[in-house]
Design a protein around this motif. Structure first.
Motif, short mmCIF file in Angstrom:
data_model
loop_
_atom_site.label_atom_id
_atom_site.label_comp_id
_atom_site.label_asym_id
_atom_site.label_seq_id
_atom_site.Cartn_x
_atom_site.Cartn_y
_atom_site.Cartn_z
N THR A 101 0.76 -1.13 0.05
CA THR A 101 0.07 0.03 -0.04
C THR A 101 0.88 1.23 -0.06
N ILE A 102 1.95 1.09 0.93
CA ILE A 102 2.83 2.28 0.98
C ILE A 102 3.69 2.40 -0.33
N TYR A 103 4.15 1.60 -1.08
CA TYR A 103 4.41 1.69 -2.59
C TYR A 103 3.45 2.50 -3.73
N THR A 104 2.28 1.80 -3.57
CA THR A 104 1.18 2.41 -4.26
C THR A 104 0.91 3.93 -4.06
N MET A 105 0.83 4.15 -2.84
CA MET A 105 0.85 5.45 -2.43
C MET A 105 1.98 6.44 -2.77
#
Length: 63
Positions: A21-25
């Protein structure tokens, strides 16, 4: 001296989401981050401020 940056895994744990999720954000420029070549870091102070801002925005929408 206390470290003031977090890795992707650490910030994911800190805010309670999966590291993917962090990588996507990061890719979508939804979360403030620092890039050093291919590594991604997060300032803990900036993440705290960002979370307060997100909370404030959600309260404004609810009203």
């Amino acid at each position: 001296m206390q470290r003031k940056t977090l890795t992707t895994e650490e910030v994911a744990d800190y805010i309670g989401v999966h590291k993917d999720t962090i990588y996507t954000m990061v890719r979508q420029k939804q979360i403030p981050h620092i890039r050093v070549r291919r590594r991604i870091f997060f300032s803990i102070e900036t993440i705290d401020a960002w979370m307060r801002d997100q909370e404030q925005k959600s309260l404004e929408v609810a009203q």
